[in-house]
Design a protein around this motif. Structure first.
Motif, mmCIF file in Angstrom:
data_model
loop_
_atom_site.group_PDB
_atom_site.id
_atom_site.type_symbol
_atom_site.label_atom_id
_atom_site.label_comp_id
_atom_site.label_asym_id
_atom_site.label_seq_id
_atom_site.Cartn_x
_atom_site.Cartn_y
_atom_site.Cartn_z
ATOM 1 N N TYR A 16 14.086 0.885 -10.359
ATOM 2 C CA TYR A 16 15.086 0.380 -11.296
ATOM 3 C C TYR A 16 14.559 0.517 -12.724
ATOM 4 C CZ TYR A 16 12.138 -3.776 -11.652
ATOM 5 O OH TYR A 16 11.089 -4.634 -11.861
ATOM 6 N N GLY A 17 15.464 0.320 -13.666
ATOM 7 C CA GLY A 17 15.088 0.414 -15.075
ATOM 8 C C GLY A 17 16.308 0.601 -15.943
ATOM 9 N N THR A 18 16.066 1.109 -17.146
ATOM 10 C CA THR A 18 17.126 1.337 -18.130
ATOM 11 C C THR A 18 16.955 2.734 -18.714
ATOM 12 O OG1 THR A 18 17.139 -1.015 -18.690
ATOM 13 C CG2 THR A 18 18.253 0.488 -20.205
ATOM 14 N N LEU A 19 18.045 3.486 -18.750
ATOM 15 C CA LEU A 19 18.019 4.840 -19.296
ATOM 16 C C LEU A 19 18.544 4.828 -20.727
ATOM 17 C CD1 LEU A 19 17.395 7.797 -18.362
ATOM 18 C CD2 LEU A 19 19.855 8.056 -18.064
ATOM 19 N N CYS A 20 17.832 5.508 -21.623
ATOM 20 C CA CYS A 20 18.223 5.603 -23.030
ATOM 21 C C CYS A 20 18.011 7.045 -23.475
ATOM 22 C CB CYS A 20 17.417 4.643 -23.901
ATOM 23 S SG CYS A 20 17.855 4.701 -25.658
ATOM 24 N N SER A 21 19.092 7.710 -23.905
ATOM 25 C CA SER A 21 19.021 9.116 -24.285
ATOM 26 C C SER A 21 18.779 9.328 -25.773
ATOM 27 C CB SER A 21 20.321 9.826 -23.885
ATOM 28 O OG SER A 21 21.436 9.216 -24.508
ATOM 29 N N THR A 22 18.428 8.283 -26.513
ATOM 30 C CA THR A 22 18.146 8.434 -27.942
ATOM 31 C C THR A 22 16.797 9.139 -28.130
ATOM 32 O OG1 THR A 22 19.360 6.394 -28.410
ATOM 33 C CG2 THR A 22 17.878 7.230 -30.127
ATOM 34 N N PRO A 23 16.775 10.285 -28.792
ATOM 35 C CA PRO A 23 15.498 11.003 -28.943
ATOM 36 C C PRO A 23 14.570 10.287 -29.902
ATOM 37 C CG PRO A 23 17.221 12.100 -30.208
ATOM 38 C CD PRO A 23 17.892 11.001 -29.426
ATOM 39 N N PRO A 24 13.271 10.488 -29.751
ATOM 40 C CA PRO A 24 12.312 9.861 -30.672
ATOM 41 C C PRO A 24 12.449 10.441 -32.066
ATOM 42 C CG PRO A 24 11.207 11.387 -29.204
ATOM 43 C CD PRO A 24 12.604 11.255 -28.696
ATOM 44 N N LYS A 25 12.106 9.629 -33.055
ATOM 45 C CA LYS A 25 12.240 10.049 -34.447
ATOM 46 C C LYS A 25 10.947 10.685 -34.941
ATOM 47 C CE LYS A 25 15.547 6.332 -35.389
ATOM 48 N NZ LYS A 25 15.863 5.136 -36.228
ATOM 49 N N ASP A 26 10.609 11.835 -34.337
ATOM 50 C CA ASP A 26 9.417 12.550 -34.755
ATOM 51 C C ASP A 26 9.752 13.836 -35.503
ATOM 52 O OD1 ASP A 26 10.394 14.102 -32.715
ATOM 53 O OD2 ASP A 26 8.773 13.651 -31.325
ATOM 54 N N GLY A 27 11.050 14.136 -35.636
ATOM 55 C CA GLY A 27 11.460 15.324 -36.372
ATOM 56 C C GLY A 27 11.431 16.608 -35.574
ATOM 57 N N GLU A 84 0.815 -1.211 0.000
ATOM 58 C CA GLU A 84 0.000 0.000 0.000
ATOM 59 C C GLU A 84 0.850 1.264 0.000
ATOM 60 O OE1 GLU A 84 0.876 -1.401 4.079
ATOM 61 O OE2 GLU A 84 -0.026 -2.312 2.288
ATOM 62 N N SER A 85 2.109 1.173 0.463
ATOM 63 C CA SER A 85 2.967 2.366 0.467
ATOM 64 C C SER A 85 3.389 2.772 -0.944
ATOM 65 C CB SER A 85 4.203 2.120 1.327
ATOM 66 O OG SER A 85 4.958 1.024 0.815
ATOM 67 N N LEU A 86 3.407 1.821 -1.886
ATOM 68 C CA LEU A 86 3.774 2.152 -3.257
ATOM 69 C C LEU A 86 2.659 2.886 -3.989
ATOM 70 C CD1 LEU A 86 5.623 -1.087 -4.443
ATOM 71 C CD2 LEU A 86 6.596 0.979 -3.437
ATOM 72 N N GLU A 87 1.436 2.798 -3.484
ATOM 73 C CA GLU A 87 0.324 3.475 -4.140
ATOM 74 C C GLU A 87 0.396 4.991 -3.993
ATOM 75 O OE1 GLU A 87 -3.216 1.822 -2.561
ATOM 76 O OE2 GLU A 87 -2.840 -0.213 -3.339
ATOM 77 N N TYR A 120 10.692 1.074 -13.425
ATOM 78 C CA TYR A 120 9.769 0.216 -12.674
ATOM 79 C C TYR A 120 9.940 0.493 -11.185
ATOM 80 C CZ TYR A 120 9.958 -2.214 -17.175
ATOM 81 O OH TYR A 120 9.945 -2.511 -18.508
ATOM 82 N N LEU A 121 8.901 0.204 -10.439
ATOM 83 C CA LEU A 121 8.897 0.430 -8.994
ATOM 84 C C LEU A 121 8.333 -0.806 -8.307
ATOM 85 C CD1 LEU A 121 9.326 2.450 -6.651
ATOM 86 C CD2 LEU A 121 6.947 3.162 -6.986
ATOM 87 N N LYS A 122 9.034 -1.286 -7.298
ATOM 88 C CA LYS A 122 8.577 -2.452 -6.552
ATOM 89 C C LYS A 122 9.146 -2.387 -5.138
ATOM 90 C CE LYS A 122 12.350 -5.653 -7.652
ATOM 91 N NZ LYS A 122 12.700 -6.990 -8.207
ATOM 92 N N LEU A 123 8.676 -3.277 -4.282
ATOM 93 C CA LEU A 123 9.205 -3.374 -2.940
ATOM 94 C C LEU A 123 10.536 -4.111 -2.947
ATOM 95 C CD1 LEU A 123 6.025 -4.217 -0.851
ATOM 96 C CD2 LEU A 123 7.257 -2.053 -0.896
ATOM 97 N N GLY A 124 11.419 -3.701 -2.039
ATOM 98 C CA GLY A 124 12.714 -4.348 -1.935
ATOM 99 C C GLY A 124 12.646 -5.649 -1.165
#
Length: 298
Positions: free
Chosen positions: A138-149, A105-108, A125-129
């Protein structure tokens, strides 16, 4: 007959006597700048607000019960003391635990977001330890910009607390005016994070004003105790540092968040045990940054 009468001048048109009209002054409209973000290429949603409401009788009854329970709690807490604590305990309080993670309930109370909202590729993502006693981001960081012009920059992941609401969906603020330091217990992977605190504002164009400061994690298996004075937080607006700085208003704090955007592509993780505030009597600084006077004294 005079010479002036003999010489016939060509008729002068009225528009030739007028000065060339100056172009209209185009002032930037702040209401357009402050509009809600819309991903490039997506059409504007012109659906009326009343059409987005879901009419459900059972849901309405449950909502009425919930709000009257909150209203009853507000009246009872005022009889006992501030926030339901005795007045003497409130006056002598030096440490206050705001958020701790001891169950699902604390994650809500928190929400996560990333640049996927604008077409990016970062994941968060978010979860309990372990043992359900901590919060694991945790997750993955990607600095590639979207190809929308149109979008040129990308690469961010964030975690932010939800706006607390009182009865009948009124905003509920945190009053930290008797404290001067933010206290965290974290365990990171060596990446620098940005702590963002949002306070209540008086004008609509200030709704994106956020007070920020840096959180440097050490990495490794050991926990890290972090104390950051509120006087170190500087004012930003949509990621841009403002010239007109002023201290954080601690009497009406709305939310707090953690943002990662160090442009280092790859996995990340941040584990949080608790978030609290404390009173450090050794810290006497009012504000760490220069404040300009509009009308300086002579």
């Amino acid at each position: 007959m005079s010479l002036l009468r003999m010489v016939r001048l060509p008729p002068v048109k009225p528009q030739q006597l007028l000065l060339p009209s100056a172009p209209p002054v185009c002032a930037a409209r702040r209401t357009v700048i402050q509009g809600e973000y819309r991903r490039p290429g997506q059409p504007k949603d012109d659906t009326p607000a009343w059409m987005k409401i879901k009419f459900d009788f059972s849901k309405g009854v449950e909502g009425i019960k919930k709000h009257f329970m909150l209203l009853r709690r507000e009246f009872l807490d005022r009889w006992v003391g501030p926030e339901g604590k005795p007045i003497i305990e409130h006056m002598l309080e030096q440490n206050r635990l705001i958020w701790e993670f001891r169950g699902p309930e604390s994650l809500e109370e928190w929400t996560v977001s990333s640049d996927r909202e604008i077409g990016g590729q970062s994941e968060v993502y978010l979860k309990l330890g372990r043992n359900s006693n901590t919060c694991f981001l945790y997750g993955t960081l990607c600095s590639t910009p979207p190809k929308d012009g149109e979008t040129r920059y990308s690469g961010y992941c964030s975690m932010r607390s939800k706006q607390q609401l009182a009865s009948f969906d009124r905003k509920k603020h945190f009053d930290w005016s008797s404290f001067n330091t933010l206290h965290l217990r974290i365990r990171g992977d060596g990446r620098p994070w940005m702590i963002n605190i949002a306070a209540e504002t008086y004008f609509s164009h200030q709704k994106d004003d956020v007070y920020s400061y840096f959180l440097y994690t050490r990495g490794g298996p050991y926990w890290q105790e972090v104390k950051i004075p509120f006087s170190k937080f500087f004012l930003t607006h949509r990621g841009r540092i403002q010239d007109n700085q002023h201290p954080l208003w601690l009497d009406k704090v709305n939310t707090i968040g953690f943002t990662l955007g160090d442009k280092a592509d790859g996995p990340f993780q941040l584990e949080i045990d608790y978030v609290g505030v404390c009173k450090d009597y050794a810290h006497t600084e009012d504000f760490a940054y220069e404040v300009y006077k509009r009308n300086p004294e002579v």
